[in-house]
Design a protein around this motif. Structure first.
Motif, PDB file in Angstrom:
ATOM      1  N   HIS A 177       2.036   2.953 -44.789  1.00 37.77           N
ATOM      2  CA  HIS A 177       2.369   2.163 -45.975  1.00 37.77           C
ATOM      3  C   HIS A 177       3.870   2.235 -46.230  1.00 37.77           C
ATOM      4  O   HIS A 177       4.447   3.319 -46.319  1.00 37.77           O
ATOM      5  CB  HIS A 177       1.608   2.700 -47.194  1.00 37.77           C
ATOM      6  N   ARG A 178       4.492   1.068 -46.351  1.00 40.80           N
ATOM      7  CA  ARG A 178       5.936   1.009 -46.552  1.00 40.80           C
ATOM      8  C   ARG A 178       6.324   0.912 -48.019  1.00 40.80           C
ATOM      9  O   ARG A 178       7.422   1.300 -48.389  1.00 40.80           O
ATOM     10  CB  ARG A 178       6.513  -0.204 -45.812  1.00 40.80           C
ATOM     11  N   ARG A 179       5.419   0.397 -48.827  1.00 36.14           N
ATOM     12  CA  ARG A 179       5.768   0.154 -50.237  1.00 36.14           C
ATOM     13  C   ARG A 179       4.667   0.669 -51.156  1.00 36.14           C
ATOM     14  O   ARG A 179       3.497   0.736 -50.775  1.00 36.14           O
ATOM     15  CB  ARG A 179       5.994  -1.347 -50.498  1.00 36.14           C
ATOM     16  N   ASP A 180       5.082   1.022 -52.377  1.00 34.95           N
ATOM     17  CA  ASP A 180       4.111   1.455 -53.383  1.00 34.95           C
ATOM     18  C   ASP A 180       3.171   0.304 -53.714  1.00 34.95           C
ATOM     19  O   ASP A 180       3.571  -0.865 -53.740  1.00 34.95           O
ATOM     20  CB  ASP A 180       4.819   1.909 -54.663  1.00 34.95           C
ATOM     21  N   ALA A 181       1.928   0.645 -53.968  1.00 34.09           N
ATOM     22  CA  ALA A 181       0.946  -0.355 -54.371  1.00 34.09           C
ATOM     23  C   ALA A 181       0.758  -0.310 -55.886  1.00 34.09           C
ATOM     24  O   ALA A 181       0.817   0.758 -56.503  1.00 34.09           O
ATOM     25  CB  ALA A 181      -0.388  -0.105 -53.679  1.00 34.09           C
ATOM     26  N   HIS A 182       0.541  -1.461 -56.481  1.00 35.24           N
ATOM     27  CA  HIS A 182       0.277  -1.574 -57.918  1.00 35.24           C
ATOM     28  C   HIS A 182      -1.201  -1.933 -58.094  1.00 35.24           C
ATOM     29  O   HIS A 182      -1.655  -2.973 -57.621  1.00 35.24           O
ATOM     30  CB  HIS A 182       1.175  -2.632 -58.546  1.00 35.24           C
ATOM     31  N   ILE A 183      -1.935  -1.043 -58.748  1.00 34.53           N
ATOM     32  CA  ILE A 183      -3.366  -1.226 -58.955  1.00 34.53           C
ATOM     33  C   ILE A 183      -3.574  -1.710 -60.385  1.00 34.53           C
ATOM     34  O   ILE A 183      -3.082  -1.101 -61.337  1.00 34.53           O
ATOM     35  CB  ILE A 183      -4.143   0.086 -58.728  1.00 34.53           C
ATOM     36  N   ILE A 184      -4.318  -2.795 -60.539  1.00 33.37           N
ATOM     37  CA  ILE A 184      -4.587  -3.374 -61.856  1.00 33.37           C
ATOM     38  C   ILE A 184      -6.093  -3.329 -62.112  1.00 33.37           C
ATOM     39  O   ILE A 184      -6.874  -3.861 -61.319  1.00 33.37           O
ATOM     40  CB  ILE A 184      -4.088  -4.832 -61.945  1.00 33.37           C
ATOM     41  N   ASP A 185      -6.488  -2.680 -63.188  1.00 35.27           N
ATOM     42  CA  ASP A 185      -7.880  -2.688 -63.639  1.00 35.27           C
ATOM     43  C   ASP A 185      -8.024  -3.732 -64.740  1.00 35.27           C
ATOM     44  O   ASP A 185      -7.259  -3.724 -65.719  1.00 35.27           O
ATOM     45  CB  ASP A 185      -8.288  -1.309 -64.160  1.00 35.27           C
ATOM     46  N   ILE A 186      -8.993  -4.605 -64.590  1.00 37.49           N
ATOM     47  CA  ILE A 186      -9.105  -5.814 -65.422  1.00 37.49           C
ATOM     48  C   ILE A 186     -10.455  -5.852 -66.116  1.00 37.49           C
ATOM     49  O   ILE A 186     -11.483  -5.506 -65.518  1.00 37.49           O
ATOM     50  CB  ILE A 186      -8.937  -7.072 -64.539  1.00 37.49           C
ATOM     51  N   ARG A 187     -10.434  -6.280 -67.375  1.00 41.24           N
ATOM     52  CA  ARG A 187     -11.678  -6.621 -68.082  1.00 41.24           C
ATOM     53  C   ARG A 187     -11.483  -7.992 -68.725  1.00 41.24           C
ATOM     54  O   ARG A 187     -10.505  -8.219 -69.425  1.00 41.24           O
ATOM     55  CB  ARG A 187     -12.034  -5.570 -69.135  1.00 41.24           C
ATOM     56  N   LEU A 188     -12.449  -8.879 -68.462  1.00 41.54           N
ATOM     57  CA  LEU A 188     -12.386 -10.250 -68.960  1.00 41.54           C
ATOM     58  C   LEU A 188     -13.482 -10.497 -69.980  1.00 41.54           C
ATOM     59  O   LEU A 188     -14.525  -9.833 -69.953  1.00 41.54           O
ATOM     60  CB  LEU A 188     -12.534 -11.237 -67.797  1.00 41.54           C
ATOM     61  N   PRO A 189     -13.287 -11.444 -70.896  1.00 40.72           N
ATOM     62  CA  PRO A 189     -14.318 -11.722 -71.900  1.00 40.72           C
ATOM     63  C   PRO A 189     -15.607 -12.242 -71.259  1.00 40.72           C
ATOM     64  O   PRO A 189     -15.594 -12.788 -70.147  1.00 40.72           O
ATOM     65  CB  PRO A 189     -13.670 -12.795 -72.791  1.00 40.72           C
ATOM     66  N   GLU A 190     -16.694 -12.086 -71.977  1.00 48.12           N
ATOM     67  CA  GLU A 190     -17.974 -12.597 -71.524  1.00 48.12           C
ATOM     68  C   GLU A 190     -17.881 -14.116 -71.344  1.00 48.12           C
ATOM     69  O   GLU A 190     -17.275 -14.819 -72.147  1.00 48.12           O
ATOM     70  CB  GLU A 190     -19.060 -12.262 -72.549  1.00 48.12           C
ATOM     71  N   GLY A 191     -18.461 -14.605 -70.267  1.00 44.72           N
ATOM     72  CA  GLY A 191     -18.449 -16.039 -70.005  1.00 44.72           C
ATOM     73  C   GLY A 191     -17.371 -16.483 -69.050  1.00 44.72           C
ATOM     74  O   GLY A 191     -17.382 -17.632 -68.587  1.00 44.72           O
ATOM     75  N   ILE A 192     -16.420 -15.616 -68.727  1.00 43.72           N
ATOM     76  CA  ILE A 192     -15.372 -15.948 -67.759  1.00 43.72           C
ATOM     77  C   ILE A 192     -15.720 -15.287 -66.430  1.00 43.72           C
ATOM     78  O   ILE A 192     -15.765 -14.063 -66.327  1.00 43.72           O
ATOM     79  CB  ILE A 192     -13.981 -15.506 -68.248  1.00 43.72           C
ATOM     80  N   GLU A 193     -15.984 -16.104 -65.413  1.00 38.91           N
ATOM     81  CA  GLU A 193     -16.391 -15.603 -64.100  1.00 38.91           C
ATOM     82  C   GLU A 193     -15.146 -15.261 -63.274  1.00 38.91           C
ATOM     83  O   GLU A 193     -14.350 -16.144 -62.966  1.00 38.91           O
ATOM     84  CB  GLU A 193     -17.219 -16.655 -63.363  1.00 38.91           C
ATOM     85  N   PRO A 194     -14.979 -13.998 -62.872  1.00 39.49           N
ATOM     86  CA  PRO A 194     -13.765 -13.640 -62.132  1.00 39.49           C
ATOM     87  C   PRO A 194     -13.826 -13.950 -60.639  1.00 39.49           C
ATOM     88  O   PRO A 194     -12.791 -13.996 -59.978  1.00 39.49           O
ATOM     89  CB  PRO A 194     -13.666 -12.128 -62.357  1.00 39.49           C
ATOM     90  N   PHE A 195     -15.044 -14.159 -60.091  1.00 38.93           N
ATOM     91  CA  PHE A 195     -15.185 -14.329 -58.637  1.00 38.93           C
ATOM     92  C   PHE A 195     -15.933 -15.617 -58.306  1.00 38.93           C
ATOM     93  O   PHE A 195     -16.836 -16.039 -59.023  1.00 38.93           O
ATOM     94  CB  PHE A 195     -15.964 -13.146 -58.032  1.00 38.93           C
ATOM     95  N   ARG A 229     -20.652 -12.387 -52.551  1.00 39.25           N
ATOM     96  CA  ARG A 229     -20.930 -10.951 -52.519  1.00 39.25           C
ATOM     97  C   ARG A 229     -20.240 -10.211 -53.669  1.00 39.25           C
ATOM     98  O   ARG A 229     -20.793  -9.252 -54.215  1.00 39.25           O
ATOM     99  CB  ARG A 229     -20.527 -10.348 -51.171  1.00 39.25           C
ATOM    100  N   LYS A 230     -19.060 -10.664 -54.047  1.00 32.68           N
ATOM    101  CA  LYS A 230     -18.352 -10.036 -55.165  1.00 32.68           C
ATOM    102  C   LYS A 230     -18.958 -10.468 -56.490  1.00 32.68           C
ATOM    103  O   LYS A 230     -19.142  -9.647 -57.402  1.00 32.68           O
ATOM    104  CB  LYS A 230     -16.863 -10.377 -55.111  1.00 32.68           C
ATOM    105  N   ARG A 231     -19.255 -11.750 -56.605  1.00 36.36           N
ATOM    106  CA  ARG A 231     -19.832 -12.261 -57.853  1.00 36.36           C
ATOM    107  C   ARG A 231     -21.181 -11.601 -58.136  1.00 36.36           C
ATOM    108  O   ARG A 231     -21.461 -11.182 -59.266  1.00 36.36           O
ATOM    109  CB  ARG A 231     -19.999 -13.773 -57.761  1.00 36.36           C
ATOM    110  N   ASP A 232     -22.032 -11.480 -57.096  1.00 33.38           N
ATOM    111  CA  ASP A 232     -23.363 -10.894 -57.288  1.00 33.38           C
ATOM    112  C   ASP A 232     -23.271  -9.427 -57.698  1.00 33.38           C
ATOM    113  O   ASP A 232     -24.033  -8.957 -58.545  1.00 33.38           O
ATOM    114  CB  ASP A 232     -24.185 -11.036 -56.007  1.00 33.38           C
ATOM    115  N   LYS A 233     -22.357  -8.693 -57.093  1.00 37.75           N
ATOM    116  CA  LYS A 233     -22.186  -7.282 -57.438  1.00 37.75           C
ATOM    117  C   LYS A 233     -21.708  -7.140 -58.876  1.00 37.75           C
ATOM    118  O   LYS A 233     -22.172  -6.255 -59.616  1.00 37.75           O
ATOM    119  CB  LYS A 233     -21.190  -6.631 -56.479  1.00 37.75           C
ATOM    120  N   TYR A 234     -20.800  -8.016 -59.283  1.00 35.27           N
ATOM    121  CA  TYR A 234     -20.263  -7.980 -60.654  1.00 35.27           C
ATOM    122  C   TYR A 234     -21.365  -8.282 -61.666  1.00 35.27           C
ATOM    123  O   TYR A 234     -21.520  -7.576 -62.672  1.00 35.27           O
ATOM    124  CB  TYR A 234     -19.132  -8.998 -60.757  1.00 35.27           C
ATOM    125  N   LEU A 235     -22.150  -9.323 -61.409  1.00 34.90           N
ATOM    126  CA  LEU A 235     -23.200  -9.710 -62.350  1.00 34.90           C
ATOM    127  C   LEU A 235     -24.339  -8.694 -62.363  1.00 34.90           C
ATOM    128  O   LEU A 235     -24.946  -8.446 -63.408  1.00 34.90           O
ATOM    129  CB  LEU A 235     -23.722 -11.095 -61.998  1.00 34.90           C
TER     130      LEU A 235
END
Length: 442
Positions: free
Chosen positions: A315-333, A337-343
């Protein structure tokens, strides 16, 4: 208090006549009843350079004029009704636990609620900045929750040269350095793992070099040549309709993000990038949709190298990790496979913001604004919601003949929706320095 209380004795007597005497200290301690000598009261204000969100993007509050539009808590534009310079003031930095912050004076108003308020189904309360100092924790938990946008911000729709979801995919896992044909890499069968070729169409002149449409769009967005550490979301997408902003975010999360599940906890969304610009833009997209984002840095030094064709990739550069929470009704994926796991995990839970700290930040020239929104809230730095007027209040201004015009103007600008004022005074009993006009006459 020793100086002022004797003059307020008639007011206290009237309160005792109308209310249970034992309840008055509790009502005053909770801020339901406030006795504020006008000579010590100041405008609720922010430094003139503080950003306020408008339909065209961020603008310094000091540049706003009556009639300009700012964004309210419902994401809709609301007009500015008044702009009132407040002079140089002591300033505080109010910081939330997600790292967002803004500047304001000690008397600036905040709509907040506590966990006990939520349990007892009590309404939001309004407190001054200085009232919360030293009282930000309850049994080590943050005490004051801040409101979030009740709907995504409504920016005017703009034409864009590339589908926003496709742009998000390219910003996440795409090669747009400009040294070759734009390409995209993924192991998901739903998406392609190919170079994005440009085919000659019937009727195209022979011998003429074809301009790659994707590269043309990226060049228009000033993205050609961007490396992994310098990618960003162009303003035409950051300040576009909610549908466009969500599509960009979905492309980013489908490529370089994903759901993270923990036992007995709601699912959170995680995104990683080595670009500080892209990190800030992803946070802005999330906040503009009514969500919250927490960021942390993962240092490149000392990290286990990755693998590519059996060889170590350091790894050459630092990574920036973002943890996100979105309001109900907004689909992030969009990716199944990601959408099903989230729901399956019940979604991301309710996004929340709490005040973490309030610290002195020097003295600055300040201004306050009054907006037409019913709750008086407007969006300031980092999509924080704040206001500076008193709603649903019954206000008595006594001895009004001894206010200066500036004090009277400052007092009247505090009046919010569904509030009433009784002003009493005797213009024959003015006790002001010679040459000072009475605010009551004004």
């Amino acid at each position: 208090y020793e100086k002022i209380d004797p003059y307020l004795r008639p007011l206290y007597d009237a309160l005792h006549d109308m209310l249970d005497p034992d309840s008055i200290p509790k009502l005053m301690a909770s801020g339901t009843i406030e006795v504020a000598p006008l000579a010590y009261m100041r405008g609720r204000s922010q430094p003139i350079f503080t950003n306020v969100l408008t339909p065209d993007g961020w603008r310094p509050i000091g540049d706003l004029q009556v009639g300009d539009l700012v964004i309210g808590s419902n994401g809709e534009p609301t007009p500015v009704l008044g702009v009132y310079p407040q002079g140089e003031r002591d300033i505080f930095r109010v910081t939330a636990q997600d790292g967002s912050w803004t500047l304001c004076c000690g008397e600036h108003l905040w709509t907040v609620r506590t966990r006990a308020d939520v349990r007892r189904n009590k309404p939001w309360r309004v407190l001054e900045t200085q009232e919360m100092i030293g009282n930000l924790r309850a049994a080590h938990a943050r005490r004051y929750e801040l409101p979030l946008l009740t709907a995504p911000v409504c920016f005017p729709e703009r034409e864009v040269p590339m589908d926003p979801y496709a742009l998000g995919l390219l910003l996440g896992d795409g090669n747009i350095t400009g040294k070759g044909t734009p390409s995209f890499t993924t192991a998901d069968p739903e998406r392609y793992d190919y170079v994005i070729n440009c085919a000659r169409r019937p009727g195209d002149p022979e011998g003429r070099a074809l301009v790659h449409p994707v590269k043309r769009a990226l060049r228009a967005l000033d993205l050609v040549g961007s490396k992994s550490y310098s990618k960003f979301v162009p303003d035409d997408y950051l300040y576009n309709s909610a549908e466009v902003r969500l599509a960009v975010l979905q492309g980013l999360l489908d490529s370089d993000g994903g759901p993270v599940t923990q036992q007995d906890r709601t699912c959170r969304i995680q995104f990683s990038t080595v670009s500080m610009l892209l990190r800030d833009d992803v946070i802005a997209l999330v906040q503009s949709l009514g969500g919250v984002a927490y960021t942390r840095r993962r240092a490149a030094e000392g990290r286990r190298p990755g693998k590519a064709n059996g060889r170590d990739v350091h790894h050459r550069r630092d990574a920036h990790i973002i943890d996100i929470r979105l309001p109900e009704g907004i689909e992030p994926f969009r990716l199944a496979r990601k959408r099903d796991k989230y729901l399956a995990a019940g979604g991301g839970g309710r996004p929340m913001r709490f005040i973490d700290s309030i610290e002195p930040a020097g003295r600055e020239e300040t201004v306050c604004i009054q907006v037409a929104a019913e709750d008086s809230l407007y969006v300031t730095t980092d999509y924080l919601l704040t206001h500076n007027t008193l709603n649903d209040a019954f206000i008595i201004l006594d001895e009004a003949q001894n206010t200066s015009p500036e004090q009277m103007k400052m007092f009247l600008t505090r009046l919010g929706f569904d509030s009433k004022i009784v002003i009493t005074g005797d213009v024959t009993q003015v006790d002001l320095p010679n040459g000072t006009k009475s605010g009551l006459r004004q």
